[in-house]
Design a protein around this motif. Structure first.
Motif, PDB file in Angstrom:
ATOM      1  N   PRO A 142       1.112   6.092   0.353  1.00  0.00           N
ATOM      2  CA  PRO A 142      -0.066   6.928   0.737  1.00  0.00           C
ATOM      3  C   PRO A 142      -0.054   7.680  -0.607  1.00  0.00           C
ATOM      4  O   PRO A 142       0.794   7.832  -1.633  1.00  0.00           O
ATOM      5  N   ALA A 163      -8.195  10.353  -1.154  1.00  0.00           N
ATOM      6  CA  ALA A 163      -6.816  11.035  -0.620  1.00  0.00           C
ATOM      7  C   ALA A 163      -5.899  11.741  -1.965  1.00  0.00           C
ATOM      8  O   ALA A 163      -4.804  11.831  -0.899  1.00  0.00           O
ATOM      9  N   TRP A 164      -5.868  11.436  -2.873  1.00  0.00           N
ATOM     10  CA  TRP A 164      -5.795  12.635  -3.534  1.00  0.00           C
ATOM     11  C   TRP A 164      -4.784  13.735  -4.215  1.00  0.00           C
ATOM     12  O   TRP A 164      -5.915  13.927  -3.920  1.00  0.00           O
ATOM     13  N   ARG A 224       1.232  -0.963  -0.313  1.00  0.00           N
ATOM     14  CA  ARG A 224       0.172  -0.038  -0.339  1.00  0.00           C
ATOM     15  C   ARG A 224       0.798   0.984   0.161  1.00  0.00           C
ATOM     16  O   ARG A 224       2.050   0.628   0.666  1.00  0.00           O
ATOM     17  N   ASP A 274      -0.579  10.697  -0.941  1.00  0.00           N
ATOM     18  CA  ASP A 274       0.352  11.821  -1.425  1.00  0.00           C
ATOM     19  C   ASP A 274       1.547  11.993  -2.077  1.00  0.00           C
ATOM     20  O   ASP A 274       2.399  12.656  -2.538  1.00  0.00           O
ATOM     21  N   ILE A 334      -3.487   4.116  -0.980  1.00  0.00           N
ATOM     22  CA  ILE A 334      -4.387   4.169   0.206  1.00  0.00           C
ATOM     23  C   ILE A 334      -5.805   5.868   0.596  1.00  0.00           C
ATOM     24  O   ILE A 334      -4.754   6.675   0.267  1.00  0.00           O
TER      25      ILE A 334
END
Length: 540
Positions: A429, A533-534, A427, A431, A528
């Protein structure tokens, strides 16, 4: 000859003493008791209706309504109930549920400048702006969240203080909890639902031949009144569990944020919820009583000629369900079967006696279906010759009841339907990945696969990504593996792409795809939180 000037004109009589100065009675002498002059003007158009009139307006103005859910359904329902003059309107929503820009195309009680404000507070502002005569309060909606809460009994205590409850929520667990609380608290329930271009509406826990809910004292709309406990069984009273004894499987449940919704569709259903609530609230004992009943709603207000005549034209949607097809502009009303003799909450053999300690969220996700249980609903089209019969056909492969043709299959909940748990190494993150992806080296070394439905991908997408919807992802893995080996263009001599990164909207379906790819021997990782969340990706 000079003409003497006219004597000065007397000052016009003031609104406060003008009629008395002229020897006329005060303005409120012309109005029925408990219906002040400002209400005559504000509600004049519905007071003129022969089937409504002052008797029903007084009942409405002395009533208490609770709306649970302040979104696409709750907004129009609250605005119209407030405009109609309900005495006390209480609004409840999930704590922390705030107005978002994505709500505004359908949740018409909110505004752009109230983005970030809790929905119940925002909607209260809108209702007060329309009608300051209504007592609007915001109540804690925690009791209706649907989880295992030690204080779950608060749901019964809360709803029992109202004359009607409007279920405007958007999840299955809350709907069953609210239904149970209303049955146990003795309160009629106006339940609406809308998603996509479809909606439905019905009134549960209402008996058309009698008024079963205690009314607040006239003139004291803010005084809590505990509803009377409804008898277990009457002819036209059914509850949600009578119609749907078990919740639908998760695979059959959609929501506006995943399946989408055309803005006016919840508006139509929410407005109709307000209409049904007004019918319930504006049926005081004097209206529902027999002609020889001496009860009167208030001194000076004549009773309708008879209970039957007064009820004409205002029939509550009890034991009937209205279905709205917005795509075709069609309304259909179906008649529900009578209450189930084995209903878990409203039958004499009830097994649910309190919502306290019940984990409604877990139950809604996975309560096993009985192999011999009848399908949850059997209905007849309004005016049709016969109802659809109850079926006890059993699927021999699974032992579960066979689903009607064309319907969503009713199957026991399977834990495998949940997105799989992935090791942290699989996975990334959002960002951190975005920062490296938008470099020449990062983009060249990555095959970014977006597994959202094609319609969502066409709406907005990360540049350079490819769309392979999750439903067809497993079949596409061999082709994707070839692209990993041969480069993005799979051309001879192209630089190899070192990794496959899979993204979806919120990081759930991407985990399913990563598990499928890894199961086929292809290394893949997911983002994730998905595109939600992008950094900088449009929210929808």
């Amino acid at each position: 000859m000079m003409v003497p000037p006219d004597p000065p004109l007397a000052a016009p009589p003031s609104a406060a003493n003008g009629s008395l100065a002229l020897g006329l009675p005060p303005a409120d002498a012309y109005t029925p008791a408990n219906l002040p002059p400002e209400s005559i003007s504000r509600y004049s158009r519905q007071l003129l209706l022969p089937v409504f009139g002052p008797t029903r307006q007084i009942a409405l103005s002395s009533s208490r309504a609770l709306i649970i859910g302040c979104g696409g359904l709750g907004c129009p329902a609250a605005l119209y109930l407030g405009a109609a003059g309900v005495g006390h309107l209480a609004l409840a929503d999930r704590p922390g549920d705030v107005v978002e820009v994505t709500n505004l195309h359908r949740q018409v009680g909110h505004t752009t400048d109230r983005v970030g404000v809790e929905k119940a507070e925002s909607l209260a502002i809108a209702v007060r702006a329309i009608n300051p005569l209504v007592n609007v309060t915001v109540v804690d909606g925690s009791a209706f969240a649907g989880g295992d809460r030690p204080g779950g009994a608060t749901a019964e205590a809360l709803v029992a203080a109202y004359d009607v409850v409007l279920d405007c929520t958007d999840n299955v667990a809350a709907r069953y909890l609210i239904n149970d609380a209303c049955v146990l608290g003795g309160v009629p329930l106006v339940a609406g639902a809308a998603v996509g271009t479809d909606g439905q509406l019905t009134v549960y826990n209402w008996e058309a031949s009698a008024v079963d809910v205690a009314r607040p004292p006239t003139g004291s709309p803010a005084t809590p009144v505990v509803g009377t406990l409804l008898p277990p069984r009457k002819s036209s009273r059914v509850c949600l569990r009578c119609v749907f004894p078990v919740p639908p499987p998760p695979s059959c449940v959609g929501s506006c944020d995943t399946a989408g919704v055309l803005g006016p569709v919840p508006g139509v259903i929410g407005v109709l919820q307000a209409l049904e609530a007004i019918k319930v609230l504006a049926t005081p004992a004097a209206v529902a009583a027999a002609p020889d009943d001496p009860a009167a709603p208030a001194p000076g207000v004549p009773l309708p000629p008879s209970g039957a005549a007064a009820a004409a034209g205002l029939t509550v949607l009890a034991r009937r369900m209205l279905l709205f097809d917005g795509a075709d502009g069609a309304f259909t009303t179906v008649t529900l079967r009578p209450a189930r003799p084995d209903c878990a909450v409203c039958s004499p053999a009830r097994t649910v006696t309190s919502t306290a300690g019940v984990d409604y969220a877990a139950w809604a996700r996975g309560k096993p279906r009985a192999a011999t249980a009848a399908p949850p609903v059997a209905v007849a089209a309004e005016g049709a010759a016969a109802a659809v019969p109850r079926s006890t056909d059993v699927d021999t492969a699974s032992g579960a009841p066979a689903a009607p043709a064309g319907s969503c299959s009713v199957v026991p909940f399977q834990p495998s339907a949940l997105p799989p748990h992935l090791p942290p190494a699989w996975r990334l993150p959002a960002d951190a990945f975005a920062a490296t992806y938008f470099t020449p080296a990062g983009a060249a070394a990555t095959l970014l696969v977006d597994v959202r439905p094609a319609a969502q991908y066409q709406l907005c997408a990360v540049p350079g990504s490819v769309n392979v919807p999750v439903d067809g992802f497993a079949a596409a893995v061999p082709d994707l593996a070839t692209r990993l080996i041969g480069g993005k263009d799979a051309g001879e001599g192209a630089a190899a792409i070192r990794r496959m990164v899979i993204v979806c909207r919120r990081g759930n379906q991407s985990r399913v795809a990563v598990a499928a790819a890894r199961g086929a021997g292809v290394e893949a990782v997911d983002i994730i939180g998905g595109l939600a969340a992008w950094p900088g990706f449009p929210a929808y």
